[in-house]
Design a protein around this motif. Structure first.
Motif, PDB file in Angstrom:
ATOM      1  N   LEU A 200       0.835  -1.197   0.000  1.00  0.00           N
ATOM      2  CA  LEU A 200       0.000   0.000   0.000  1.00  0.00           C
ATOM      3  C   LEU A 200       0.876   1.256   0.000  1.00  0.00           C
ATOM      4  CD1 LEU A 200      -2.694  -1.082   2.636  1.00  0.00           C
ATOM      5  CD2 LEU A 200      -2.869  -1.158   0.142  1.00  0.00           C
ATOM      6  N   TRP A 201       1.945   1.201   0.786  1.00  0.00           N
ATOM      7  CA  TRP A 201       2.860   2.333   0.839  1.00  0.00           C
ATOM      8  C   TRP A 201       3.565   2.535  -0.508  1.00  0.00           C
ATOM      9  CZ3 TRP A 201       4.377   6.791   2.130  1.00  0.00           C
ATOM     10  CH2 TRP A 201       5.693   7.209   1.943  1.00  0.00           C
ATOM     11  N   TYR A 202       3.973   1.436  -1.148  1.00  0.00           N
ATOM     12  CA  TYR A 202       4.645   1.555  -2.445  1.00  0.00           C
ATOM     13  C   TYR A 202       3.726   2.218  -3.469  1.00  0.00           C
ATOM     14  CZ  TYR A 202       7.837  -1.936  -0.456  1.00  0.00           C
ATOM     15  OH  TYR A 202       8.715  -2.614   0.341  1.00  0.00           O
ATOM     16  N   SER A 203       2.426   1.874  -3.427  1.00  0.00           N
ATOM     17  CA  SER A 203       1.470   2.474  -4.364  1.00  0.00           C
ATOM     18  C   SER A 203       1.324   3.970  -4.109  1.00  0.00           C
ATOM     19  CB  SER A 203       0.107   1.783  -4.227  1.00  0.00           C
ATOM     20  OG  SER A 203       0.198   0.408  -4.530  1.00  0.00           O
ATOM     21  N   VAL A 204       1.201   4.345  -2.834  1.00  0.00           N
ATOM     22  CA  VAL A 204       1.101   5.775  -2.476  1.00  0.00           C
ATOM     23  C   VAL A 204       2.368   6.500  -2.890  1.00  0.00           C
ATOM     24  CG1 VAL A 204       0.961   7.393  -0.550  1.00  0.00           C
ATOM     25  CG2 VAL A 204      -0.498   5.355  -0.573  1.00  0.00           C
ATOM     26  N   GLN A 205       3.502   5.895  -2.629  1.00  0.00           N
ATOM     27  CA  GLN A 205       4.788   6.494  -2.969  1.00  0.00           C
ATOM     28  C   GLN A 205       4.909   6.739  -4.471  1.00  0.00           C
ATOM     29  OE1 GLN A 205       8.149   3.990  -2.011  1.00  0.00           O
ATOM     30  NE2 GLN A 205       9.445   5.739  -1.522  1.00  0.00           N
ATOM     31  N   LEU A 207       2.356   6.998  -6.668  1.00  0.00           N
ATOM     32  CA  LEU A 207       1.372   7.993  -7.105  1.00  0.00           C
ATOM     33  C   LEU A 207       1.829   9.412  -6.802  1.00  0.00           C
ATOM     34  CD1 LEU A 207      -1.956   6.232  -6.005  1.00  0.00           C
ATOM     35  CD2 LEU A 207      -1.208   6.688  -8.352  1.00  0.00           C
ATOM     36  N   LEU A 208       2.473   9.588  -5.654  1.00  0.00           N
ATOM     37  CA  LEU A 208       2.911  10.928  -5.244  1.00  0.00           C
ATOM     38  C   LEU A 208       4.301  11.274  -5.760  1.00  0.00           C
ATOM     39  CD1 LEU A 208       1.643  10.951  -1.532  1.00  0.00           C
ATOM     40  CD2 LEU A 208       0.528  11.909  -3.554  1.00  0.00           C
ATOM     41  N   GLY A 209       4.984  10.305  -6.338  1.00  0.00           N
ATOM     42  CA  GLY A 209       6.310  10.569  -6.876  1.00  0.00           C
ATOM     43  C   GLY A 209       7.368  10.766  -5.810  1.00  0.00           C
ATOM     44  N   TRP A 210       7.187  10.121  -4.680  1.00  0.00           N
ATOM     45  CA  TRP A 210       8.172  10.224  -3.598  1.00  0.00           C
ATOM     46  C   TRP A 210       9.227   9.128  -3.760  1.00  0.00           C
ATOM     47  CZ3 TRP A 210       4.279  10.785   1.073  1.00  0.00           C
ATOM     48  CH2 TRP A 210       3.702  12.058   1.014  1.00  0.00           C
ATOM     49  N   TYR A 211      10.476   9.519  -3.687  1.00  0.00           N
ATOM     50  CA  TYR A 211      11.561   8.556  -3.811  1.00  0.00           C
ATOM     51  C   TYR A 211      12.618   8.819  -2.745  1.00  0.00           C
ATOM     52  CZ  TYR A 211       9.406   7.784  -8.366  1.00  0.00           C
ATOM     53  OH  TYR A 211       8.505   7.511  -9.361  1.00  0.00           O
ATOM     54  N   TYR A 212      13.273   7.755  -2.314  1.00  0.00           N
ATOM     55  CA  TYR A 212      14.325   7.895  -1.315  1.00  0.00           C
ATOM     56  C   TYR A 212      15.578   8.481  -1.970  1.00  0.00           C
ATOM     57  CZ  TYR A 212      11.409   4.650   1.360  1.00  0.00           C
ATOM     58  OH  TYR A 212      10.369   4.052   2.024  1.00  0.00           O
ATOM     59  N   PRO A 213      16.369   9.210  -1.215  1.00  0.00           N
ATOM     60  CA  PRO A 213      17.649   9.687  -1.750  1.00  0.00           C
ATOM     61  C   PRO A 213      18.508   8.505  -2.199  1.00  0.00           C
ATOM     62  CG  PRO A 213      17.133  10.781   0.327  1.00  0.00           C
ATOM     63  CD  PRO A 213      16.117   9.701   0.147  1.00  0.00           C
ATOM     64  N   GLU A 214      19.304   8.726  -3.210  1.00  0.00           N
ATOM     65  CA  GLU A 214      20.111   7.642  -3.784  1.00  0.00           C
ATOM     66  C   GLU A 214      21.049   7.024  -2.762  1.00  0.00           C
ATOM     67  OE1 GLU A 214      23.138   6.920  -7.590  1.00  0.00           O
ATOM     68  OE2 GLU A 214      22.065   8.822  -7.341  1.00  0.00           O
ATOM     69  N   VAL A 215      21.501   7.814  -1.793  1.00  0.00           N
ATOM     70  CA  VAL A 215      22.442   7.314  -0.798  1.00  0.00           C
ATOM     71  C   VAL A 215      21.817   6.218   0.077  1.00  0.00           C
ATOM     72  CG1 VAL A 215      21.821   9.011   0.978  1.00  0.00           C
ATOM     73  CG2 VAL A 215      24.136   8.029   0.943  1.00  0.00           C
ATOM     74  N   LEU A 216      20.473   6.204   0.154  1.00  0.00           N
ATOM     75  CA  LEU A 216      19.774   5.204   0.966  1.00  0.00           C
ATOM     76  C   LEU A 216      19.424   3.942   0.172  1.00  0.00           C
ATOM     77  CD1 LEU A 216      17.311   7.486   2.978  1.00  0.00           C
ATOM     78  CD2 LEU A 216      19.524   6.575   3.700  1.00  0.00           C
ATOM     79  N   GLY A 217      19.972   3.841  -1.040  1.00  0.00           N
ATOM     80  CA  GLY A 217      19.612   2.720  -1.897  1.00  0.00           C
ATOM     81  C   GLY A 217      20.512   1.511  -1.796  1.00  0.00           C
TER      82      GLY A 217
END
Length: 249
Positions: A200-205, A207-217
Motif C-alpha cells: 500500500l505504501w509503495y502504491s502511495v509512494q 502515485l505521489l512521486g516520492w523517492y528515497y535519496p540515492e544514498v539510501l539505496g
C-alpha cells in the motif's frame, strides 16, 4: 469489512483485463506458493500424523525430489510428469522448507526439555551442519537463487534455520526472554496484515512521486533504511490490530 471483501472477490471473478481475459492465474505469487506448500505438507501429514519416523522419511523424499527436479535426471516426458508432479509450483523446494518445519516441530515435541535443552538443540545443530555440507557440495552445480528455488539456496537456508531455531528456543522457552521480541510481535500475530501494508505504501509512494535519496539505496545506509522501514511497518500493524483491523485467511 466482510461484506466489502465478498464484493471485492465477486468483482475479481467477473473482472476482465485489457485483453478481455477473465480472472485467471498469471503467477501464483508468494502467498500462492505458501498456500501450495501448506496444502502439500498438510496432505502428507494426513498420512504420517505424529510419527517421527514416517515424517523423517517424507522429509527425506521431498528433499530428494527438490534436488532431482533441478538435476535433469528424469526426462521431461512422462517420467517427469508422474514422479515430479510439475503442476505443483516451486519444484518441491518450498515444500522441503515446510517439511523441515514439520520435522523440527516433531523433534521439539519429543525431545525438547527446559531442564535439559542440550539434546534437542544438539540435534538441530547436527542437522544444520549437515545442510551446510550439502550446500557447499551443491554450490558448484546450482547458484544461490530464491527466484529459481535452487537446492543450494534451500540447503543454505536450512543450515541457518535449524541452529537458529535451537537458539531462539533456548532464548525464549528455556531463558524465558519472550519480552525481548514484543517490538516485533505484530509481525508474528498479524503476519498477512504486516505483509500487505508495504505494498500500500509503495502504491502511495509511486502515485505521489516520492523517492528515497540515492544514498539510501545500498550499503549500510540502505540496510538502516530497511531496518527503520520494517520497524515502522510492524508498528503500524500493531496499531491496526489494536483497532480490530486485521486480515485473515
Amino acid at each position: 469489512m466482510k461484506v466489502v471483501g465478498v464484493v471485492l472477490l465477486a468483482f475479481l471473478v467477473i473482472y476482465k483485463d485489457m485483453n478481455g481475459k477473465p480472472f485467471h492465474i498469471g503467477w501464483w505469487g508468494i502467498l500462492g506458493l505458501i498456500g501450495w506448500t501448506y496444502a502439500v505438507c498438510a496432505g502428507i501429514y494426513l498420512f504420517t500424523r505424529e510419527s517421527l519416523r514416517k515424517n523423517a522419511i517424507a522429509w527425506f523424499v521431498v528433499m530428494v525430489l527438490a534436488v532431482v527436479s533441478h538435476s535433469g535426471l528424469i526426462p521431461q516426458e512422462y517420467g517427469s510428469r508422474i514422479v515430479l508432479l510439475p503442476f505443483i509450483p516451486s519444484d518441491w523446494t518450498l515444500h522441503a522448507f515446510g517439511m523441515s518445519g514439520l520435522l523440527t516441530s516433531l523433534l521439539m515435541q519429543r525431545y525438547a526439555s527446559r531442564e535439559h535443552p542440550g539434546r534437542f538443540i544438539g540435534m538441530l545443530c547436527i542437522l544444520g551442519a549437515g545442510m551446510l555440507i550439502l550446500a557447499l557440495v551443491s554450490h558448484p552445480y546450482w547458484i544461490i537463487s530464491k527466484i529459481q528455488a535452487t537446492p543450494t539456496w534451500l540447503f543454505y537456508c536450512l543450515a541457518a534455520f535449524f541452529p537458529l531455531f535451537g537458539f531462539f528456543y533456548w532464548l525464549t522457552d528455556v531463558k524465558n526472554k519472550t519480552k525481548w521480541f514484543d517490538v516485533i510481535k505484530p509481525a508474528g500475530t498479524a503476519t498477512l496484515t504486516c505483509y500487505i501494508i508495504p505494498y500500500l505504501w509503495y502504491s502511495v509512494q509511486q502515485l505521489l512521486g516520492w523517492y528515497y535519496p540515492e544514498v539510501l539505496g545500498s550499503g549500510m545506509p540502505g540496510l538502516l533504511r530497511s531496518l527503520v522501514f520494517s520497524l515502522v511497518i510492524v508498528w503500524i500493524t500493531g496499531v491496526l490490530v489494536k483497532g480490530k483491523i486485521k486480515l485473515k485467511v
